[in-house]
Design an enzyme around this catalytic site. Structure first.
Site, mmCIF file in Angstrom:
data_model
loop_
_atom_site.group_PDB
_atom_site.id
_atom_site.type_symbol
_atom_site.label_atom_id
_atom_site.label_comp_id
_atom_site.label_asym_id
_atom_site.label_seq_id
_atom_site.Cartn_x
_atom_site.Cartn_y
_atom_site.Cartn_z
ATOM 1 N N GLY A 1 30.194 43.592 -4.419
ATOM 2 C CA GLY A 1 30.882 42.922 -3.320
ATOM 3 C C GLY A 1 32.283 42.544 -3.704
ATOM 4 N N GLY B 1 35.078 39.525 -2.634
ATOM 5 C CA GLY B 1 35.208 38.318 -1.831
ATOM 6 C C GLY B 1 36.469 37.594 -2.195
ATOM 7 N N GLY C 1 38.133 37.703 -5.768
ATOM 8 C CA GLY C 1 37.533 38.445 -6.857
ATOM 9 C C GLY C 1 36.527 39.487 -6.447
ATOM 10 C CB VAL D 1 30.569 40.067 -6.655
ATOM 11 C CG1 VAL D 1 29.303 39.470 -7.241
ATOM 12 C CG2 VAL D 1 31.368 39.003 -5.936
ATOM 13 C CE LYS E 1 34.426 36.028 -5.875
ATOM 14 N NZ LYS E 1 34.013 35.552 -4.581
ATOM 15 C CG ASP F 1 36.180 33.501 3.429
ATOM 16 O OD1 ASP F 1 36.191 33.820 4.629
ATOM 17 O OD2 ASP F 1 36.286 34.330 2.506
#
Ligand SMILES: *[C@@H]1O[C@H](CO)[C@@H](O)[C@H](O)[C@H]1NC(C)=O
Ligand SMILES: *[C@@H]1O[C@H](CO)[C@@H](O)[C@H](O)[C@H]1NC(C)=O
Ligand SMILES: *[C@@H]1O[C@H](CO)[C@@H](O)[C@H](O)[C@H]1NC(C)=O
Ligand SMILES: *[C@@H]1O[C@H](CO)[C@@H](O)[C@H](O)[C@H]1NC(C)=O
Ligand SMILES: *[C@@H]1O[C@H](CO)[C@@H](O)[C@H](O)[C@H]1NC(C)=O
Ligand SMILES: *[C@@H]1O[C@H](CO)[C@@H](O)[C@H](O)[C@H]1NC(C)=O
Length: 797
Positions: free
Chosen positions: A530, A532, A535, A537, A551, A643
């Site tokens: 991922g 986000g 950063g 992940v 992360k 977020d």
């Protein structure tokens, strides 16, 4: 097989110790003097010492303390003879008299403490054992007196708290004299915590409003014994049992009633040379009675611990000590006309009601309270659980045990003179003053497998007792052989114990990782799962086989110390609806966070597959709200997420949501959020509140807005970004549909649900969602209020 060996071993040790004079003993006619530094008894393995410990300026108490963590004059004291009567720093001494009385004299004259023992027939000696027990024996081995029988504020492993014994807290961090909090067996045989202040006293643990059996306690066994065992289990005869977080390993532990009234189990982390909390009686220490004294309110946050503040119209009585509480700045004459009320929400003052009225309105309660001179205010409560719904009005003669908690669903109305009513008072934020009590938070550390205990003991024995060793060398060789046999016999058992605790600690550990470790765990940062805020992940497997989401922060442009401070705060957040932070790594430019990994992925992924029925969706809505409410309010830290979106809501194996990525906005741009002056646009298009766009102050209501969008997506199954009938936003579409037709529900609901849903829940959820996405931030509810609205719904089922 093992038993005769142990008996032989004990015999050998006894044999050897009689043939030498070591520094763990005091013989008849000798004394320990306060004047001579180093005039102490030290247990044979070096763990404990007994001697004069400074407790103030030129004031000493005879005490037993741990020699670790390394200390001088500032040690972890486990017992004191004369905590309330310190002696002079000159000419005071502890003497074992000719006939076996142990006396402590001040400046050579006045006896401040004595064991009042006699030993006519055989000479007595005082010995400090490796267990921390200071024992007065006669030469036949009979125990005349032992420190384990009269604990002060600490229980050591195998030391019993008995019927008439009690642990009494210290007065403050630096003042060892008796404080206000007691751990003891109450007359109903239940192990309890009591606040025994100068004016009032009350039991606060187990929770006084619950029945004993409701908290799993039993009143039947009147032997009243509580004990901590060597592996970290504490048991009491009222059927109360707890295990330390590091249960199983044989490390140094102590159970202490701290000066703040909380009982904590501490474990010694030898590697970091400090004590860590491995269990505590009260996670929310504000509910400890007497915390802030009368007329004040306690609140707690992970970063600052507990804080006290005076209620409006009152000021602190003694500026160095919160236990005195606050006193009124006014003289309320008993003429009702001059007084009025200020209400504080989510605040309770426990106890001291002199009358309770049912089904009175607030106005009726006010009138009653105004008429009565002794009424200081009233608690107004609406009990949802009582059917049919009733209101309760508790008139208070004193305002004590005050605390603020976002989920406490009641208000206190304070009676004040009319002239004071204009005070603008924001309870939650106005905590400029801090409690004198401030305790290091529960931190969990990671233990490496320990060296084998018996072996260490053996080495310690060797090095401490060289003289002794030579005097019984022959016995010693035998002893060595026997010891090794015993050691290998015990080895297997030991290792399995330690593995158990290793896993347990691993499961709750928060720690620092090295970059190399994480590089290895992620196989060189290969598997990206991922992207986000700030950063990327990666999925990784830690050395203990736990699967983690790691992360890597790209944009963390601040110093290491700051980063550590922030990460530590985030690491302390603990809520079932927040993702667990297991640790971090900071090495040069590398800054990484290690989280628990969620098999079920994010809400976004789950919404697009068919996995979520209505029940699960509702649980996700509620859980997410709880997690956010905790971030916003319970911590008083005002951590804004900034977020919120389905990608950041992860789903655990029970379909409970866990909010992730919290604290990042803060980590990445420290200071800004706190000052509500965020210059850079944050968040994700479509979930961002209008404040961002119009450059208005950023408050926790930005998260409420984003949460509202997530709710709409949960119900409709549509993404905010999918064009709906052309250019309409999701909000606009839902609003227009609900306004336009009676049959709106069928039109907006996610077709994947195939008609399986609860219409009441849907309509409330949509109402809540639409309130959350109001343009005007003040029209949106707080996350705490959202939780309450959803909880009421849940209760109806
Ligand atoms: C500790 O507290 C007690 C009780 O409040 C007080 O009498 C004593 O002077 C204090 N001792 C020190 C060293 O401050
Ligand atoms: C005593 O220990 C505490 C905490 O370990 C430390 O903060 C304090 O400075 C020490 N005081 C002295 C006099 O060494
Ligand atoms: C003690 O607790 C256990 C479980 O925790 C329970 O099964 C047992 O009935 C309890 N005993 C008493 C006497 O309450
Ligand atoms: C009370 O507890 C002790 C210690 O656990 C136990 O030995 C004893 O049998 C118990 N007595 C009763 C009446 O349950
Ligand atoms: C405040 O409390 C401290 C410690 O208990 C005491 O020494 C001091 O005299 C008190 N001050 C006032 C103004 O009462
Ligand atoms: C309070 O009022 C409700 C509704 O009027 C009534 O049903 C209930 O019995 C009352 N409660 C009590 C304790 O009197």
């Amino acid at each position: 097989m093992a038993r005769p060996i142990i008996i032989l071993l004990v015999y050998l040790i006894q044999l050897c110790s009689f043939s030498s004079s070591s520094d763990d003993q005091l013989h008849e006619g000798s004394s320990l003097s306060v004047d001579t530094k180093g005039d102490v008894l030290t247990s044979s393995d070096g763990t404990f010492s007994a001697g004069f410990h400074p407790v103030g300026q030129n004031a000493f108490s005879f005490a037993i303390w741990f020699n670790k963590p390394s200390c001088s004059g500032n040690c972890t004291v486990v017992w004191m003879a004369n905590r309330d009567y310190p002696v002079n720093g000159r000419h005071s001494k502890l003497t074992l008299t000719k006939h076996g009385n142990l006396i402590l004299t001040d400046a050579g004259r006045i006896t401040v403490w004595a064991t009042d023992t006699v030993s006519h027939l055989s000479p007595a000696h005082l010995k400090l054992y490796d267990s921390g027990n200071l024992v007065l024996h006669d030469s036949t081995g009979t125990t005349l007196w032992q420190s384990f029988d009269s604990p002060t504020d600490t229980l050591l492993p195998l030391q019993q708290l008995r019927k008439h014994g009690k642990l009494v807290s210290s007065r403050s961090r630096n003042n060892f004299s008796s404080g206000f909090f007691n751990l003891y067996f109450d007359s109903d045989n239940v192990l309890s915590l009591l606040y025994k202040g100068p004016e009032v006293s009350s039991i606060y643990w187990p929770s006084p409003w619950l029945l004993r059996w409701e908290v799993g306690r039993s009143s039947n066994n009147n032997s009243r014994i509580a004990e901590l065992d060597l592996l970290g289990k504490f048991t009491s005869t009222d059927n109360y049992t707890i295990k330390s977080a590091d249960y199983g390993s044989r490390i140094h532990r102590r159970l202490t009633i701290d000066f703040d009234g909380n009982v904590r189990l501490y474990s010694l982390n030898e590697r970091e040379d400090k004590w860590v909390v491995s269990w505590q009686a009260y996670p929310r220490s504000c509910k400890i009675h007497g915390t802030c004294g009368p007329n004040s309110v306690c609140s707690s946050s992970p970063k600052h611990g507990r804080k006290c503040s005076c209620i409006p119209g009152y000021r602190m009585k003694n500026h160095t000590d919160w236990s005195f509480g606050c006193k009124p700045e006014f003289d309320l004459s008993c003429n009702g006309v001059e007084a009025g009320f200020i209400s504080l929400r989510h605040t309770e003052f426990y106890g001291y009601e002199y009358a309770i009225y049912t089904n009175y309105t607030v106005e009726m309660c006010k009138k009653l309270c105004l008429e009565q001179c002794n009424c200081k205010g009233f608690q107004f409560r609406f009990h949802k659980s009582h059917q049919p719904y009733s209101t309760y009005c508790y008139l208070k003669s004193e305002l004590r045990n005050g605390y603020h908690e976002p989920f406490f669903d009641a208000s206190i109305y304070l009676k004040l003179p009319k002239t004071k009513l204009s005070l603008s008072y924001e309870l939650v934020r106005d905590y400029s003053l801090e409690c004198s009590v401030q305790v290091e938070q529960l931190t969990r550390t990671y233990h490496e497998r320990k060296e084998n205990e018996p072996f260490k003991l053996f080495l310690g024995f060797l090095s401490k007792n060289t003289v002794l060793w030579s005097t019984c060398a022959i016995g010693g060789i035998e002893f060595l052989v026997i010891f090794l046999v015993w050691f290998f016999l015990n080895r297997t058992q030991h290792e399995s114990d330690q593995m158990g605790s290793y896993r347990l600690i691993a499961a709750t550990g928060f720690r620092k990782f090295s970059y190399a470790e994480l590089d290895k765990a992620t196989n060189g940062f290969r598997k990206e799962i991922g992207k986000g805020a700030g950063g990327i992940v990666y999925k990784g497997k830690l050395s203990d086989d736990r699967i983690a989401a790691i992360k890597r922060l790209i944009d963390a442009n601040h110093g290491e110390a700051e980063f550590l401070a922030e990460v530590n705060t985030i690491g302390k957040l603990n809520h079932m609806n927040l993702i667990d932070l297991w640790g971090y790594c900071v090495e040069g430019k590398h800054k990484l966070l290690v989280y628990e990994y969620m098999e079920h992925g994010s809400l976004a992924e789950n919404l697009s597959s068919k996995t979520l029925d209505w029940g699960k969706r509702f649980q996700i809505a509620l859980g997410t709200a709880k997690g956010l409410a905790y971030l916003h309010e319970e911590c008083l830290e005002w951590i804004l997420h900034c977020d919120i979106k389905p990608q950041n809501i992860l789903i655990d194996s029970n379909y409970q949501p866990k909010v992730s990525d919290f604290g990042l906005s803060w980590l990445l741009n420290r200071g800004d959020v706190k000052n509500s002056k965020i210059s850079r646009l944050r968040g994700t298009r479509g979930y961002m509140a209008p404040e961002w766009v119009f450059n208005m102050p950023i408050t926790s209501k930005v998260d409420v807005y984003s949460y509202g969008i997530v709710l709409l997506e949960l119900v409709t199954g549509r993404s905010h970004s999918q064009g709906i009938e052309g250019e309409k936003t999701l909000i606009k579409w839902v609003k227009e549909t609900t306004d336009a037709t009676e049959k709106w529900m069928e039109m907006i609901i996610d077709p994947m649900l195939e008609g399986q849903y609860d219409t009441t829940e849907i309509s409330i959820l949509i109402t809540v969602a639409l309130r959350c996405v109001e343009e005007d931030k003040d029209a949106r509810p707080t996350m705490g209020e959202v939780v309450l609205m959803l909880l009421q719904l849940e209760e109806k089922h």
